[in-house]
Design a protein around this motif. Structure first.
Motif, PDB file in Angstrom:
ATOM      1  N   LEU A  59       0.941  -1.183   0.064  1.00 37.65           N
ATOM      2  CA  LEU A  59       0.147  -0.056   0.168  1.00 37.65           C
ATOM      3  C   LEU A  59       0.906   1.202   0.100  1.00 37.65           C
ATOM      4  O   LEU A  59       1.823   1.465   0.714  1.00 37.65           O
ATOM      5  CB  LEU A  59      -0.831  -0.161   1.303  1.00 37.65           C
ATOM      6  CG  LEU A  59      -1.945  -1.207   1.398  1.00 37.65           C
ATOM      7  CD1 LEU A  59      -2.826  -1.001   2.561  1.00 37.65           C
ATOM      8  CD2 LEU A  59      -2.609  -0.923   0.077  1.00 37.65           C
ATOM      9  N   TYR A  60       0.765   2.028  -1.005  1.00 36.31           N
ATOM     10  CA  TYR A  60       1.587   3.209  -1.296  1.00 36.31           C
ATOM     11  C   TYR A  60       0.524   4.351  -1.823  1.00 36.31           C
ATOM     12  O   TYR A  60      -0.057   3.953  -2.607  1.00 36.31           O
ATOM     13  CB  TYR A  60       2.800   2.985  -1.758  1.00 36.31           C
ATOM     14  CG  TYR A  60       2.848   2.436  -3.244  1.00 36.31           C
ATOM     15  CD1 TYR A  60       2.933   3.526  -4.240  1.00 36.31           C
ATOM     16  CD2 TYR A  60       2.416   1.202  -3.469  1.00 36.31           C
ATOM     17  CE1 TYR A  60       2.844   3.023  -5.726  1.00 36.31           C
ATOM     18  CE2 TYR A  60       2.454   0.882  -4.969  1.00 36.31           C
ATOM     19  CZ  TYR A  60       2.574   1.661  -5.975  1.00 36.31           C
ATOM     20  OH  TYR A  60       2.375   1.408  -7.329  1.00 36.31           O
ATOM     21  N   LEU A  61       1.156   5.678  -1.618  1.00 36.92           N
ATOM     22  CA  LEU A  61       0.700   6.635  -2.485  1.00 36.92           C
ATOM     23  C   LEU A  61       1.612   6.995  -3.332  1.00 36.92           C
ATOM     24  O   LEU A  61       2.837   7.448  -3.052  1.00 36.92           O
ATOM     25  CB  LEU A  61       0.050   7.867  -1.495  1.00 36.92           C
ATOM     26  CG  LEU A  61      -0.481   8.983  -2.178  1.00 36.92           C
ATOM     27  CD1 LEU A  61      -1.874   8.778  -2.912  1.00 36.92           C
ATOM     28  CD2 LEU A  61      -0.548  10.030  -1.173  1.00 36.92           C
ATOM     29  N   LEU A  62       1.416   7.082  -4.977  1.00 34.15           N
ATOM     30  CA  LEU A  62       2.580   7.388  -5.887  1.00 34.15           C
ATOM     31  C   LEU A  62       2.423   9.215  -5.454  1.00 34.15           C
ATOM     32  O   LEU A  62       1.548   9.755  -6.015  1.00 34.15           O
ATOM     33  CB  LEU A  62       1.950   7.104  -7.036  1.00 34.15           C
ATOM     34  CG  LEU A  62       2.996   7.329  -8.203  1.00 34.15           C
ATOM     35  CD1 LEU A  62       4.125   6.855  -8.116  1.00 34.15           C
ATOM     36  CD2 LEU A  62       2.195   6.798  -9.642  1.00 34.15           C
ATOM     37  N   LEU A  63       3.576   9.437  -5.450  1.00 38.29           N
ATOM     38  CA  LEU A  63       3.702  11.006  -5.278  1.00 38.29           C
ATOM     39  C   LEU A  63       4.374  11.388  -6.789  1.00 38.29           C
ATOM     40  O   LEU A  63       3.999  12.604  -7.317  1.00 38.29           O
ATOM     41  CB  LEU A  63       4.888  11.443  -4.149  1.00 38.29           C
ATOM     42  CG  LEU A  63       4.266  11.200  -2.696  1.00 38.29           C
ATOM     43  CD1 LEU A  63       5.473  11.584  -1.883  1.00 38.29           C
ATOM     44  CD2 LEU A  63       3.030  11.918  -2.520  1.00 38.29           C
ATOM     45  N   GLN A  64       5.321  10.808  -7.334  1.00 34.65           N
ATOM     46  CA  GLN A  64       5.903  10.994  -8.571  1.00 34.65           C
ATOM     47  C   GLN A  64       6.253   9.864  -9.568  1.00 34.65           C
ATOM     48  O   GLN A  64       6.927   8.825  -8.872  1.00 34.65           O
ATOM     49  CB  GLN A  64       6.915  12.120  -8.433  1.00 34.65           C
ATOM     50  CG  GLN A  64       7.769  12.553  -9.811  1.00 34.65           C
ATOM     51  CD  GLN A  64       8.921  13.373  -9.632  1.00 34.65           C
ATOM     52  OE1 GLN A  64       9.213  13.824  -8.376  1.00 34.65           O
ATOM     53  NE2 GLN A  64       9.432  13.768 -10.766  1.00 34.65           N
ATOM     54  N   SER A  65       5.873   9.738 -10.537  1.00 34.17           N
ATOM     55  CA  SER A  65       6.346   8.605 -11.414  1.00 34.17           C
ATOM     56  C   SER A  65       7.675   8.577 -11.706  1.00 34.17           C
ATOM     57  O   SER A  65       8.312   9.432 -11.651  1.00 34.17           O
ATOM     58  CB  SER A  65       5.599   8.650 -12.764  1.00 34.17           C
ATOM     59  OG  SER A  65       4.156   8.571 -12.617  1.00 34.17           O
ATOM     60  N   GLY A  66       8.135   7.151 -12.061  1.00 35.01           N
ATOM     61  CA  GLY A  66       9.455   6.993 -12.296  1.00 35.01           C
ATOM     62  C   GLY A  66      10.010   7.187 -13.533  1.00 35.01           C
ATOM     63  O   GLY A  66       9.114   7.914 -14.491  1.00 35.01           O
TER      64      GLY A  66
END
Length: 151
Positions: A59-66
């Motif tokens: 479970l995570y929240l994506l802050l910036q794509s890679g």
């Protein structure tokens, strides 16, 4: 001066409480790895299953794509491409681990406190040999029967 420093350090290290503390730290580290394994391998999988087959460690929240745009199937996949994530699932696991460790420490300290005998309260009264009633320890004459207690 240096010999005095070494001597002081040696006496400090050889104190019983320092050695006990060191043993406690080593045992605590080993216990922590056991609790971490318990949480991630035994407790969280059934909870995740009951909540709809959720893996809390993913479970995570994506802050910036890679380097490649998301969504990513797992936290590990997001990390591999350099995505910036807020990993709240790992935080939940850490909180559950902390609560288990705190509870076990509470139980341990509670058990240790029950092992220590509380010292008996010092007697403040005695029995009058004439009337068999309780009187203060410092009494020279019984307040009940007025017998002289000096003997």
């Amino acid at each position: 001066m240096f010999k005095g420093f070494i001597s002081d350090f040696k006496s400090f290290i050889m104190r019983g409480n320092v050695v006990d503390m060191a043993v406690g730290i080593v045992i605590g580290a080993a216990f922590s790895s056991i609790v971490t394994s318990l949480v991630s391998n035994v407790i969280m999988p059934p909870i995740g299953f009951l909540l709809g087959k959720v893996d809390f460690s993913n479970l995570y929240l994506l802050l910036q794509s890679g380097s490649t745009p998301g969504p990513y199937p797992s936290l590990e996949a997001a990390r591999k491409v350099g995505a910036v994530t807020l990993n709240y699932g790992l935080f939940i696991n850490a909180m559950v681990s902390f609560l288990i460790v705190a509870f076990v420490i509470f139980l341990l300290i509670r058990a240790i406190n029950h092992l220590y005998q509380k010292p008996a309260a010092a007697a403040t009264t005695k029995v009058c040999p004439f009337c068999a009633l309780e009187i203060p320890l410092a009494a020279k004459r019984c307040p009940h029967c007025t017998s002289n207690l000096e003997s």
